[in-house]
Enzyme design. Structure first.
Site, PDB file in Angstrom:
ATOM      1  N   HIS A 137       7.273  -7.628  -3.586  1.00 54.95           N
ATOM      2  CA  HIS A 137       5.954  -8.121  -3.989  1.00 54.95           C
ATOM      3  C   HIS A 137       6.084  -9.546  -4.519  1.00 54.95           C
ATOM      4  O   HIS A 137       6.362  -9.740  -5.704  1.00 54.95           O
ATOM      5  CB  HIS A 137       5.355  -7.225  -5.076  1.00 54.95           C
ATOM      6  N   CYS A 155       5.534  -5.696   1.673  1.00 54.96           N
ATOM      7  CA  CYS A 155       5.731  -4.287   1.337  1.00 54.96           C
ATOM      8  C   CYS A 155       5.299  -3.370   2.503  1.00 54.96           C
ATOM      9  O   CYS A 155       5.967  -3.320   3.520  1.00 54.96           O
ATOM     10  CB  CYS A 155       5.004  -3.951   0.039  1.00 54.96           C
ATOM     11  N   PHE A 156       4.185  -2.681   2.390  1.00 51.77           N
ATOM     12  CA  PHE A 156       3.709  -1.841   3.487  1.00 51.77           C
ATOM     13  C   PHE A 156       3.487  -2.694   4.735  1.00 51.77           C
ATOM     14  O   PHE A 156       3.764  -2.268   5.861  1.00 51.77           O
ATOM     15  CB  PHE A 156       2.411  -1.141   3.071  1.00 51.77           C
ATOM     16  N   GLY A 173       1.944   5.394   1.082  1.00 48.53           N
ATOM     17  CA  GLY A 173       2.009   6.271   2.245  1.00 48.53           C
ATOM     18  C   GLY A 173       3.152   5.970   3.190  1.00 48.53           C
ATOM     19  O   GLY A 173       3.953   5.057   2.995  1.00 48.53           O
ATOM     20  N   GLN A 220       6.709  -3.092   6.579  1.00 53.31           N
ATOM     21  CA  GLN A 220       7.048  -1.902   7.354  1.00 53.31           C
ATOM     22  C   GLN A 220       6.217  -1.819   8.632  1.00 53.31           C
ATOM     23  O   GLN A 220       6.715  -1.440   9.694  1.00 53.31           O
ATOM     24  CB  GLN A 220       6.836  -0.662   6.490  1.00 53.31           C
ATOM     25  N   GLU A 271       3.876 -11.711  -5.222  1.00 53.77           N
ATOM     26  CA  GLU A 271       2.886 -12.121  -6.230  1.00 53.77           C
ATOM     27  C   GLU A 271       3.369 -11.758  -7.634  1.00 53.77           C
ATOM     28  O   GLU A 271       2.986 -12.379  -8.619  1.00 53.77           O
ATOM     29  CB  GLU A 271       1.530 -11.486  -5.958  1.00 53.77           C
ATOM     30  N   ASN A 294       8.027  -1.908  -5.071  1.00 48.93           N
ATOM     31  CA  ASN A 294       7.495  -0.551  -5.146  1.00 48.93           C
ATOM     32  C   ASN A 294       7.403  -0.009  -3.739  1.00 48.93           C
ATOM     33  O   ASN A 294       6.385  -0.135  -3.069  1.00 48.93           O
ATOM     34  CB  ASN A 294       6.113  -0.520  -5.814  1.00 48.93           C
ATOM     35  N   GLY A 325       9.015   3.315  -1.056  1.00 52.45           N
ATOM     36  CA  GLY A 325       9.856   4.473  -0.803  1.00 52.45           C
ATOM     37  C   GLY A 325      10.282   4.580   0.642  1.00 52.45           C
ATOM     38  O   GLY A 325      11.024   5.494   1.005  1.00 52.45           O
ATOM     39  N   PHE A 326       9.796   3.651   1.490  1.00 53.80           N
ATOM     40  CA  PHE A 326      10.165   3.613   2.905  1.00 53.80           C
ATOM     41  C   PHE A 326      10.746   2.237   3.219  1.00 53.80           C
ATOM     42  O   PHE A 326      10.503   1.270   2.489  1.00 53.80           O
ATOM     43  CB  PHE A 326       8.945   3.874   3.792  1.00 53.80           C
ATOM     44  N   GLY A 352       0.823  -1.205   0.000  1.00 54.08           N
ATOM     45  CA  GLY A 352       0.000   0.000   0.000  1.00 54.08           C
ATOM     46  C   GLY A 352       0.854   1.251   0.000  1.00 54.08           C
ATOM     47  O   GLY A 352       2.073   1.200   0.192  1.00 54.08           O
TER      48      GLY A 352
END
Length: 405
Positions: free
Chosen positions: A368, A278-279, A252, A282, A370, A320, A322-323, A250
């Site tokens: 990712h 991913c998100f 943000g 984090q 998948e 994908n 950025g954090f 996701g």
């Protein structure tokens, strides 16, 4: 301002020619690139990021993780496979804008049902073409991802200083809570294919359609829940609660996701098997007490090398983000939820790419697995989720922990 000049004045819509309108790309540091309109004509702002994938642009554009980002394609030729009804990762394009060098004159894939530029235009996605994306990518790599505006048509006729003010007024990605802007509004179920083996509660933080599909292929009934769901909502999944909990990718800043982190801590306390990507990786890091930080320009593309530290195997993976999670690479860390180690690491820059809990049934990866549209090196991570849920049913996890000690 430094400028780049366009090299062409014509484009295509379907098989009919049109004259492209002048367009400007304005970065928040004042760098300016001139080009021509691509997709919808108008203006858009977002965070400028570059993607290194040479294919799979339809999956990229429809990935909710790109919400509020303007994607710069490093591959010079884009659009040659068109768009179809099978490869989208959600019901719409989420990218705020699109930057390409040489758009294809027409698609040449037998699977294409329409042109990429028509799809961008129909969904109101403002783009720019005939831009030196190599120079733009080098600029972002050296100075970092930053806010950007794309302006075409009458919007591009305004004074450059005014356009720069528009860009600098846009919200920063750091500090932005975006998962609730892309999540499903209502829960839905993706049935298991064949015999149902397990039931999983999947928190939609920007989930891609391929993710529950891959789980369903393994006999998992996936209950996709809104990002605002409570622990009680999670417990209500299945006849006796879920066999596992999944947190998706996701957009943000993970530091803003306190409600989701609180939910995850409850999942860890309940010792329900957990898998995050991913998100979700984090958020697991923050739930365990680690910090997160913004990368200079992030990882985006389908060709990122990651090493599984347990096996030494190098996987080519899709990214994908950025954090990243701020965790020690070479030490086992004791957290309120037990011992944790870094399981995967990026071979490009040593960024943490995975976490593994040694005293709880939980793990995550930053990439990712998948991997629509590929590669598929990391599909085994879904099988590992199956193993974790199987272990929970066939033996007592707490007894395993005691034996491990």
């Amino acid at each position: 301002m430094v400028t780049q000049k366009p090299t062409s004045q014509t484009g295509l819509r379907g098989l009919g020619r049109l004259v492209r309108e002048p367009a400007l790309l304005v970065l928040e540091d004042g760098r300016l690139f001139r080009g021509l309109s691509y997709g919808a004509v108008g203006e858009t702002v977002g965070e400028a990021v570059f993607s290194t994938g040479m294919t799979g642009y339809q999956e990229t554009l429809t990935d909710p993780s790109y919400h509020r980002q303007v994607i710069v394609m490093t591959a010079p030729h884009v659009g040659n496979t068109g768009v179809n009804d099978e490869d989208g990762e959600s019901h719409r394009i989420w990218a705020a804008g699109y930057v390409v060098r040489d758009p294809a004159l027409r698609s040449s894939s037998w699977r294409a049902t329409r042109e990429l530029e028509d799809e961008l235009r129909d969904q109101g996605v403002v783009g720019i073409c005939q831009v030196d994306t190599r120079a733009l990518t080098r600029h972002l790599r050296e100075r970092g991802s930053m806010r950007v505006g794309v302006f075409s048509g009458s919007a591009a006729q305004r004074p450059e200083s005014e356009l720069l003010d528009v860009v600098r007024a846009a919200p920063l990605m750091a500090g932005s809570a975006l998962a609730q802007e892309v999540t499903t509004r209502e829960p839905y179920v993706v049935p298991a294919q064949g015999e149902r083996r397990f039931t999983v509660a999947a928190l939609d933080l920007g989930i891609k359609e391929m993710t529950p599909r891959l789980m369903s292929e393994r006999g998992i009934e996936v209950h996709v829940l809104p990002a605002t769901s409570s622990f009680e909502d999670v417990q209500a999944v299945g006849e006796h609660g879920p066999d596992g909990v999944f947190f998706s990718n996701g957009p943000g800043d993970p530091a803003t996701a306190e409600p989701e982190i609180a939910l995850l801590r409850q999942v860890l306390d309940a010792r329900v098997p957990f898998f995050g990507i991913c998100f979700g990786n984090q958020l697991l890091g923050r739930a365990l007490g680690f910090g997160t930080y913004k990368l200079k320009y992030g990882h985006r593309g389908i060709n990122q090398p990651v090493m599984d530290r347990a096996t030494g195997k190098v996987e080519v993976t899709a990214h994908n983000h950025g954090f990243a999670v701020d965790a020690p690479l070479d030490d086992v860390t004791v957290t309120p939820h037990g011992r944790v180690r870094v399981s995967h690491v990026s071979l490009n820059d040593d960024v943490v790419e995975g976490l593994e809990c040694l005293d709880a049934p939980a793990y995550s990866v930053q990439y990712h697995p998948e991997a629509a549209a590929g590669p598929h090196d990391a599909a085994y991570l879904f099988d590992r989720f199956i193993e974790l849920m199987t272990d929970r049913h066939t033996s007592d996890w707490d007894e395993q922990i005691e034996e491990a000690h």
